[in-house]
Design an enzyme around this catalytic site. Structure first.
Site, PDB file in Angstrom:
ATOM      1  N   LYS A  38      42.851 -96.475  82.493  1.00  0.00           N
ATOM      2  CA  LYS A  38      41.758 -96.991  81.655  1.00  0.00           C
ATOM      3  C   LYS A  38      41.557 -98.482  81.932  1.00  0.00           C
ATOM      4  CE  LYS A  38      45.111 -97.519  77.879  1.00  0.00           C
ATOM      5  NZ  LYS A  38      45.629 -96.944  76.617  1.00  0.00           N
ATOM      6  N   ARG A 131      45.806 -93.952  64.135  1.00  0.00           N
ATOM      7  CA  ARG A 131      44.707 -94.529  64.870  1.00  0.00           C
ATOM      8  C   ARG A 131      43.816 -93.369  65.311  1.00  0.00           C
ATOM      9  NH1 ARG A 131      46.268 -97.992  70.214  1.00  0.00           N
ATOM     10  NH2 ARG A 131      46.531 -95.860  70.959  1.00  0.00           N
ATOM     11  N   TYR A 253      36.004-131.209  78.682  1.00  0.00           N
ATOM     12  CA  TYR A 253      35.228-131.259  77.438  1.00  0.00           C
ATOM     13  C   TYR A 253      36.035-131.870  76.301  1.00  0.00           C
ATOM     14  CZ  TYR A 253      31.523-128.248  79.289  1.00  0.00           C
ATOM     15  OH  TYR A 253      30.476-127.737  80.016  1.00  0.00           O
ATOM     16  N   MET A 301      34.007-122.722  81.223  1.00  0.00           N
ATOM     17  CA  MET A 301      33.512-121.381  81.551  1.00  0.00           C
ATOM     18  C   MET A 301      33.899-120.955  82.967  1.00  0.00           C
ATOM     19  SD  MET A 301      29.639-119.860  81.416  1.00  0.00           S
ATOM     20  CE  MET A 301      29.367-120.298  79.706  1.00  0.00           C
TER      21      MET A 301
HETATM   22  C1  LIG Z   1      47.050 -96.793  76.847  1.00  0.00           C
HETATM   23  C2  LIG Z   1      47.777 -95.540  76.499  1.00  0.00           C
HETATM   24  C3  LIG Z   1      48.908 -95.153  77.232  1.00  0.00           C
HETATM   25  C4  LIG Z   1      49.574 -96.036  78.263  1.00  0.00           C
HETATM   26  O1  LIG Z   1      50.413 -96.949  77.582  1.00  0.00           O
HETATM   27  P1  LIG Z   1      51.295 -98.035  78.383  1.00  0.00           P
HETATM   28  O2  LIG Z   1      52.033 -98.744  77.307  1.00  0.00           O
HETATM   29  O3  LIG Z   1      50.320 -98.919  79.086  1.00  0.00           O
HETATM   30  O4  LIG Z   1      52.157 -97.294  79.317  1.00  0.00           O
HETATM   31  C5  LIG Z   1      49.461 -93.902  76.963  1.00  0.00           C
HETATM   32  N1  LIG Z   1      48.945 -93.116  75.985  1.00  0.00           N
HETATM   33  C6  LIG Z   1      47.885 -93.470  75.239  1.00  0.00           C
HETATM   34  C7  LIG Z   1      47.393 -92.575  74.166  1.00  0.00           C
HETATM   35  C8  LIG Z   1      47.277 -94.706  75.455  1.00  0.00           C
HETATM   36  O5  LIG Z   1      46.232 -95.077  74.688  1.00  0.00           O
END
Ligand SMILES: *Cc1c(COP(=O)(O)O)cnc(C)c1O
Length: 356
Positions: A38, A131, A253, A301
């Site tokens: 992801k 969650r 800045y 930036m």
């Molecule tokens: C992001 C995620 C992972 C991977 O977790 P890491 O700590 O990066 O290994 C695994 N399972 C779910 C549900 C996640 O959201």
């Protein structure tokens, strides 16, 4: 290794190290491992990383969103691509057309999938994160009403650990036990429990498929202990200008830093628009050839300024290391008040990714 002459930041990615990390994680897990890619493979470039992992034998990939999965499908024609956030109603058809596997987190999402024709899906059960995921009561209802699963092939029951990077946290054992009770309701289903750090919690946390993300990219899954993973990336940016300033002159800045002595300032081509945290103003350092260059003034930036006084060999066009050997993503994260995951995933599209 990196593109000399680039005028902006470059993330040099060692694809071979990521593949080696994946193999090592699968070995330690003692069972299969997926790859979590992801957020563009945590900033490392999923279109290059995922096919390399697939060639090494990785059969299942996780992303968060349908759009990420559709992009990944273009480079992974065969692999199983699962969507952690599940599909929203209007995306179900696109999911099915691309052969994606939804991770279903509620009875509502399950109904969507079932009514669209069912087929392979993963189910996410909540065991404490609160969650995403089906609640205990929804799982019990599922066990009592098999019709809810008509036509749906649950290829994996998964849950997600809340504190796996802290082995002493009692949440780990509580979640494992809660998950064991849920899987007992559906003994035929395959399961998935550990993320990166979960793999290091020991054999009790093994399942049919681990889901490592961070550790693939070299983030230490065992904080406080030596990092068992190989470093996978180096972030560099070019020195665009060197200037010598007098005591009393300020930099950047709002003049938040003022020279106490004759100082050589290196202006480097990375800024908060590249995902380099603005909160790093006057904090931390870059490296050049083993020399420490403290960050001075505000991060702007497109530019960040470093004190390069007395650093031999540094010239306009030299590239300084912002993340890499000697300055781990975890260290930058500490300076920025965040974690290594955020440091890497914030790197924006202007940062060129170079794979080898
Ligand atoms: C992001 C995620 C992972 C991977 O977790 P890491 O700590 O990066 O290994 C695994 N399972 C779910 C549900 C996640 O959201």
């Amino acid at each position: 290794m990196h593109a000399q002459g680039e005028t902006g930041a470059v993330l040099d990615v060692d694809t071979g190290a990521i593949v080696a990390n994946w193999r090592e994680l699968a070995r330690r897990h003692g069972a299969a491992a997926a790859a979590v890619v992801k957020a563009d493979a945590y900033g490392h470039g999923a279109a290059a990383i995922a096919p390399a992992l697939a060639r090494a034998g990785c059969a299942t990939f996780f992303v968060a969103q349908v759009a990420e999965a559709l992009a990944l499908r273009a480079v992974l024609p065969e692999a199983r691509i699962a969507v952690l956030n599940g599909p929203a109603g209007p995306q179900v058809a696109a999911c099915r057309a691309a052969g994606l596997v939804p991770v279903l987190s509620s009875l509502g999402q399950l109904a969507l999938w079932r009514e669209a024709g069912g087929g392979i899906a993963f189910l996410h059960a909540d065991t404490g994160m609160n969650r995403l995921g089906l609640a205990d009561a929804e799982m019990a209802r599922l066990a009592g009403e098999p019709a809810l699963l008509a036509g749906v092939e649950v290829a994996l029951l998964m849950t997600h650990l809340v504190a796996s990077e802290e082995p002493a946290d009692p949440a780990n054992a509580l979640q494992r036990e809660r998950f064991a009770r849920l899987r007992a309701l559906f003994p035929a289903w395959k399961t998935s429990l550990a993320n990166s750090s979960g793999i290091f919690l020991g054999a009790d946390f093994a399942s049919d498929l681990a889901r490592p993300g961070a550790a693939l990219y070299g983030i230490n899954p065992t904080p406080g202990h030596a990092n068992p993973m190989r470093a996978a990336a180096r972030l560099t940016a070019p020195v665009l200008q060197l200037r010598d300033i007098r005591p009393g002159e300020s930099v950047g800045y709002n003049a938040t830093w003022r020279a106490g002595r004759h100082t050589r300032i290196a202006t480097v081509g990375i800024g908060y628009a590249d995902g380099w945290p603005r909160v790093l103003g006057n904090t931390g350092h870059a490296l050049f050839d083993g020399h420490v260059l403290p960050l001075v003034g505000r991060v702007s930036m497109d530019l960040t300024t470093y004190d390069a006084t007395g650093v031999p060999g540094l010239a306009e066009g030299s590239r300084v290391t912002l993340v890499g050997e000697g300055v781990a993503a975890e260290t930058v994260a500490l300076w920025a008040g965040t974690n290594a995951y955020e440091v890497l995933t914030r790197l924006g599209p202007r940062v060129a990714r170079c794979h080898r």
